[in-house]
Structure formats: structure tokens, C-alpha cells
Design a protein around this motif. Structure first.
Motif, PDB file in Angstrom:
ATOM      1  N   UNK A   1       0.812  -1.221   0.000  1.00 43.17           N
ATOM      2  CA  UNK A   1       0.000   0.000   0.000  1.00 43.17           C
ATOM      3  C   UNK A   1       0.845   1.271   0.000  1.00 43.17           C
ATOM      4  N   UNK A   2       2.075   1.200   0.514  1.00 44.01           N
ATOM      5  CA  UNK A   2       2.921   2.393   0.572  1.00 44.01           C
ATOM      6  C   UNK A   2       4.389   1.984   0.590  1.00 44.01           C
ATOM      7  N   UNK A   3       5.237   2.885   0.082  1.00 48.26           N
ATOM      8  CA  UNK A   3       6.683   2.662   0.084  1.00 48.26           C
ATOM      9  C   UNK A   3       7.377   3.874   0.672  1.00 48.26           C
ATOM     10  N   UNK A   4       8.590   3.649   1.177  1.00 47.78           N
ATOM     11  CA  UNK A   4       9.382   4.745   1.714  1.00 47.78           C
ATOM     12  C   UNK A   4      10.851   4.378   1.639  1.00 47.78           C
ATOM     13  N   UNK A   5      11.642   5.212   0.983  1.00 44.57           N
ATOM     14  CA  UNK A   5      13.089   5.027   0.975  1.00 44.57           C
ATOM     15  C   UNK A   5      13.634   5.365   2.355  1.00 44.57           C
ATOM     16  N   UNK A   6      14.613   4.600   2.794  1.00 41.35           N
ATOM     17  CA  UNK A   6      15.206   4.795   4.114  1.00 41.35           C
ATOM     18  C   UNK A   6      16.608   5.393   4.023  1.00 41.35           C
ATOM     19  N   UNK A   7      16.931   5.906   2.865  1.00 40.55           N
ATOM     20  CA  UNK A   7      18.232   6.517   2.632  1.00 40.55           C
ATOM     21  C   UNK A   7      18.356   6.892   1.179  1.00 40.55           C
ATOM     22  N   UNK A   8      19.498   7.416   0.774  1.00 47.54           N
ATOM     23  CA  UNK A   8      19.679   7.821  -0.622  1.00 47.54           C
ATOM     24  C   UNK A   8      19.845   6.624  -1.544  1.00 47.54           C
ATOM     25  N   UNK A   9      19.570   6.834  -2.813  1.00 48.68           N
ATOM     26  CA  UNK A   9      19.819   5.825  -3.841  1.00 48.68           C
ATOM     27  C   UNK A   9      21.218   6.044  -4.396  1.00 48.68           C
ATOM     28  N   UNK A  10      22.033   4.999  -4.330  1.00 43.99           N
ATOM     29  CA  UNK A  10      23.413   5.090  -4.795  1.00 43.99           C
ATOM     30  C   UNK A  10      23.645   4.064  -5.900  1.00 43.99           C
TER      31      UNK A  10
ATOM     32  N   UNK B   1      14.839   0.477   1.847  1.00 42.06           N
ATOM     33  CA  UNK B   1      13.456   0.943   1.755  1.00 42.06           C
ATOM     34  C   UNK B   1      12.541   0.110   2.633  1.00 42.06           C
ATOM     35  N   UNK B   2      11.354   0.656   2.858  1.00 41.01           N
ATOM     36  CA  UNK B   2      10.314  -0.037   3.613  1.00 41.01           C
ATOM     37  C   UNK B   2       9.073  -0.166   2.743  1.00 41.01           C
ATOM     38  N   UNK B   3       8.425  -1.324   2.838  1.00 35.65           N
ATOM     39  CA  UNK B   3       7.158  -1.577   2.152  1.00 35.65           C
ATOM     40  C   UNK B   3       6.083  -1.823   3.201  1.00 35.65           C
ATOM     41  N   UNK B   4       4.999  -1.061   3.125  1.00 37.03           N
ATOM     42  CA  UNK B   4       3.844  -1.296   3.992  1.00 37.03           C
ATOM     43  C   UNK B   4       2.826  -2.102   3.202  1.00 37.03           C
ATOM     44  N   UNK B   5       2.404  -3.226   3.778  1.00 34.45           N
ATOM     45  CA  UNK B   5       1.457  -4.110   3.099  1.00 34.45           C
ATOM     46  C   UNK B   5       0.031  -3.813   3.534  1.00 34.45           C
TER      47      UNK B   5
ATOM     48  N   UNK C   1      10.017   3.793  -4.969  1.00 33.20           N
ATOM     49  CA  UNK C   1      11.129   3.782  -4.010  1.00 33.20           C
ATOM     50  C   UNK C   1      12.197   4.794  -4.432  1.00 33.20           C
ATOM     51  N   UNK C   2      12.544   4.791  -5.718  1.00 32.80           N
ATOM     52  CA  UNK C   2      13.548   5.733  -6.207  1.00 32.80           C
ATOM     53  C   UNK C   2      13.050   7.174  -6.116  1.00 32.80           C
ATOM     54  N   UNK C   3      11.761   7.375  -6.361  1.00 33.49           N
ATOM     55  CA  UNK C   3      11.195   8.715  -6.221  1.00 33.49           C
ATOM     56  C   UNK C   3      11.226   9.167  -4.766  1.00 33.49           C
ATOM     57  N   UNK C   4      10.901   8.251  -3.860  1.00 34.72           N
ATOM     58  CA  UNK C   4      10.952   8.566  -2.440  1.00 34.72           C
ATOM     59  C   UNK C   4      12.366   8.955  -2.025  1.00 34.72           C
ATOM     60  N   UNK C   5      13.359   8.233  -2.526  1.00 31.26           N
ATOM     61  CA  UNK C   5      14.745   8.571  -2.210  1.00 31.26           C
ATOM     62  C   UNK C   5      15.100   9.958  -2.713  1.00 31.26           C
ATOM     63  N   UNK C   6      14.638  10.299  -3.917  1.00 30.49           N
ATOM     64  CA  UNK C   6      14.902  11.629  -4.477  1.00 30.49           C
ATOM     65  C   UNK C   6      14.201  12.720  -3.693  1.00 30.49           C
TER      66      UNK C   6
ATOM     67  N   UNK D   1      13.868  12.713  -0.418  1.00 24.73           N
ATOM     68  CA  UNK D   1      14.335  12.714   0.963  1.00 24.73           C
ATOM     69  C   UNK D   1      13.644  11.716   1.871  1.00 24.73           C
ATOM     70  N   UNK D   2      13.060  10.669   1.299  1.00 28.41           N
ATOM     71  CA  UNK D   2      12.424   9.643   2.109  1.00 28.41           C
ATOM     72  C   UNK D   2      10.938   9.851   2.327  1.00 28.41           C
ATOM     73  N   UNK D   3      10.275  10.516   1.406  1.00 30.08           N
ATOM     74  CA  UNK D   3       8.826  10.724   1.526  1.00 30.08           C
ATOM     75  C   UNK D   3       8.099   9.389   1.458  1.00 30.08           C
ATOM     76  N   UNK D   4       7.041   9.270   2.248  1.00 22.84           N
ATOM     77  CA  UNK D   4       6.198   8.062   2.195  1.00 22.84           C
ATOM     78  C   UNK D   4       5.203   8.233   1.056  1.00 22.84           C
ATOM     79  N   UNK D   5       5.212   7.292   0.100  1.00 22.54           N
ATOM     80  CA  UNK D   5       4.401   7.415  -1.098  1.00 22.54           C
ATOM     81  C   UNK D   5       3.419   6.256  -1.185  1.00 22.54           C
ATOM     82  N   UNK D   6       2.187   6.562  -1.533  1.00 22.97           N
ATOM     83  CA  UNK D   6       1.158   5.532  -1.690  1.00 22.97           C
ATOM     84  C   UNK D   6       1.305   4.831  -3.028  1.00 22.97           C
ATOM     85  N   UNK D   7       0.979   3.541  -3.039  1.00 25.28           N
ATOM     86  CA  UNK D   7       0.935   2.767  -4.278  1.00 25.28           C
ATOM     87  C   UNK D   7      -0.517   2.758  -4.736  1.00 25.28           C
TER      88      UNK D   7
END
Length: 341
Positions: free
Chosen positions: A193-202, A217-221, A327-332, A334-340
């Protein structure tokens, strides 16, 4: 029944090379597309297309493929494929399908888009196949594994209860093994249901796709649990695995599933009236990896002949691609929580 005329486009590691790895052979009877096609009676493997001369020599000498060359149109004319296996990198797969008028079904390697692309090629592929009524399977091979299908069908909950906490490890890029892990998590735990990067994408150095990235990253089910996923540098060691802590036990799936163990809930050794997970008393589950790749082709044949539902359909794979993009968008961001959506 007449065997299905089959063409493989792209003849690298996953198409052929992995069959020569002696360690892999100890666990996977069918480690490559070539190994399956050489053995499966439902497929008449007639052609290989690849720009690399060594790959074409391999197709001819090792696998005795009758039509091998670098010109897609010429090989298609010779083979008239009913089944195409697209194991070349993403970028022009839609055009490949357009060049094959007799297709009954398609098996595609992931990812469907290059990391950072806008997904236009995968969208065109989906549109063309939908218009022509061509079913598409994507080779998330864990969906064909017997043990993993049992876990997804209720065996996970039966063994450890409802999942409470989940951790995952991957390497060689989020579009590569990260995609496999995301798909496996969805197979076992349901939709995200939601994703969130937990750091930068390298940059994932050494990954098969040069532009691939590593990101935690974190995935909320939708059904409740949250999975946290961390990347590893495979130059130190390799791991693609999951650790699932349930209400009644723990399930650990490591080394691509070579090692799968269940750990029981027992009385706590350090405090009266409490319980623990006995992580030193695991029971190993028998691996069924050996024929998983072959079973994916069983399903491909059934789908092509209209007698089976795809275990790993294109629509599901596109969800994985969307999650990776978020996930990559969230990393860009700054770690925003984004809905799927």
C-alpha cells in the motif's frame, strides 16, 4: 500435440551461461532457459538471436540450435516462433514482438524497463500484447517453486502465524535482485500500500544493469506488516533473502531459497511467563528449487494452449516496476512516504 516453435532473443548468463556453474548445478537442475528448452518436450527450440559471436557459437555447439544469428528478422522468418523468450536487456522488446506475427505466448526476463527510464517500452509491450491477445509471463521464477507456492497458499501462516516483522536483503541493484525480492514479498504477504526510501539511492557498482541503484526501503502491506529491505555489496558476499517473524514462529529464506528454516515459539529461557523464538532450534524445509525454472515453462505452455492461468503475469510484474519507481522517487524526495495507487 505439436511442440511449440520457440525463439530465444538474448543468449547471456540467464539464457545459457548459468548452466555451466558447477555450484549452481548442485541445487538447480534447470539453471537457465537453455537447460529447460533442451529438456522440455512441449517446446521445439529452433532459434537464438544475439549480437555476440561467442553467444551464437554457444547456441550452435552446446545446444545444437538450428537457427542462430544476429539478424532478428532473418531468424524470425526461419523459425516462425510461436513462443518467444526475451532475455535481452529492456529497451526495444515491443519492436521485437511486432516482428513476430505467429506468437502464442511470451516469456520475458525482468526488469521490464531500464532503471531511470520512463517505462515507455514496457507500456508499448503491454499494449501490443493486449491488442494481439498474446499472454505474457515474466520470469519471477519463485512463483513457480513448489515450496514457495505452498507458503503463499497458506503454508506461511500455518507454520508461523500472522507476520509481525519482515526484513529482506538484496544486491546487484534494485531493478535486478531488488525486483525479485519485492515480487517474492508480494507473493507471500499480499499487495503493497505504501513505500518509503530509508536513505539515498546510490549506484550499484558491478550490477548487471550499469545504471541500477541500491537503496534501503520499507514496504507497507495492505494487510498490516511492514518489510524493511537493505542492499548488500556483493563484492563481499552474496545474499538474497527474507526473515519473517510471525506470531507463532519465524521463517528464514536465505541463499535464494537454498536454505529455508522454521524456528518455533517456545517458553522464554530468560524470563518466566514469557515466550521466545528458538532461533537455535530451526527445522529445515526441503528445497524445491531444482525444477522451479522447468515449472515456469510448464505454466508457459499451459497459458499458450489456453489451459492455465499465468503464475507470473505481466500485470503483476508491472506492479513491481511501479514499486521500484516509487522507491527511487521517495529517495529523491528525501524519504517521503508514497502511496501505491
Amino acid at each position: 500435440m505439436t511442440a511449440l516453435r520457440t525463439l530465444v532473443v538474448g543468449f547471456g548468463q540467464v539464457a545459457s551461461g548459468l548452466s555451466r556453474d558447477p555450484r549452481m548445478a548442485a541445487h538447480f537442475k534447470y539453471a537457465s532457459h537453455a537447460a529447460v528448452l533442451d529438456a522440455h518436450p512441449t517446446f521445439d527450440w529452433q532459434g537464438v538471436v544475439d549480437p555476440n559471436t561467442a553467444a551464437l557459437d554457444d547456441a550452435r555447439a552446446t545446444w545444437t540450435v538450428p537457427h542462430a544469428g544476429s539478424d532478428l528478422a532473418a531468424i524470425v522468418d526461419a523459425v516462425r516462433p510461436e513462443i518467444a523468450v526475451l532475455a535481452a536487456p529492456p529497451g526495444n522488446r515491443a519492436e521485437m514482438v511486432e516482428a513476430m506475427p505467429d506468437l502464442k505466448a511470451l516469456l520475458v526476463e525482468k526488469p521490464l524497463s531500464r532503471p531511470g527510464d520512463d517505462g515507455a517500452d514496457s507500456a508499448r509491450l503491454a499494449a501490443i500484447c493486449a491488442e494481439r491477445g498474446i499472454p505474457v509471463l515474466v520470469n519471477y521464477w519463485r512463483r513457480a517453486d513448489r515450496l514457495f507456492r505452498d507458503l503463499a497458499g497458506g503454508g506461511l501462516t500455518a507454520r508461523i502465524g500472522q507476520a509481525q516483522a519482515v526484513t529482506g536483503l538484496y544486491g546487484n541493484g534494485i531493478a535486478n535482485n531488488g525486483g525479485h525480492l519485492i515480487d517474492f514479498l508480494r507473493m507471500l504477504l499480499g499487495e503493497v500500500s505504501a513505500v518509503q526510501a530509508l536513505g539515498p539511492a546510490r549506484l550499484a557498482h558491478g550490477a548487471p544493469l550499469p545504471s541500477d541503484r541500491h537503496v534501503a526501503f520499507a514496504l507497507t502491506f495492505a494487510d498490516g506488516p511492514v518489510a524493511t529491505v537493505q542492499p548488500l555489496d556483493f563484492s563481499h558476499y552474496r545474499e538474497v533473502g527474507l526473515d519473517i517473524w510471525g506470531e507463532d514462529g519465524r521463517l528464514s529464506i536465505l541463499q535464494e531459497g537454498i536454505v529455508t528454516q522454521v524456528f518455533p515459539r517456545t517458553e522464554n529461557r530468560g524470563l518466566s511467563g514469557e515466550h521466545e523464538i528458538a532461533s537455535d532450534a530451526g527445522t529445515s524445509l526441503e528445497t524445491t528449487l531444482s525444477d522451479a525454472f522447468y515449472r515456469m515453462y510448464d505454466n508457459l505452455a499451459g497459458v499458450a494452449e489456453g489451459r492455465a492461468v499465468a503464475w507470473s503475469p505481466l500485470a503483476s510484474a508491472l506492479v513491481n516496476e511501479r514499486i521500484i519507481g516509487l522507491v527511487l522517487r521517495s529517495a529523491a524526495q528525501g524519504g517521503a512516504r508514497l502511496s501505491v495507487d
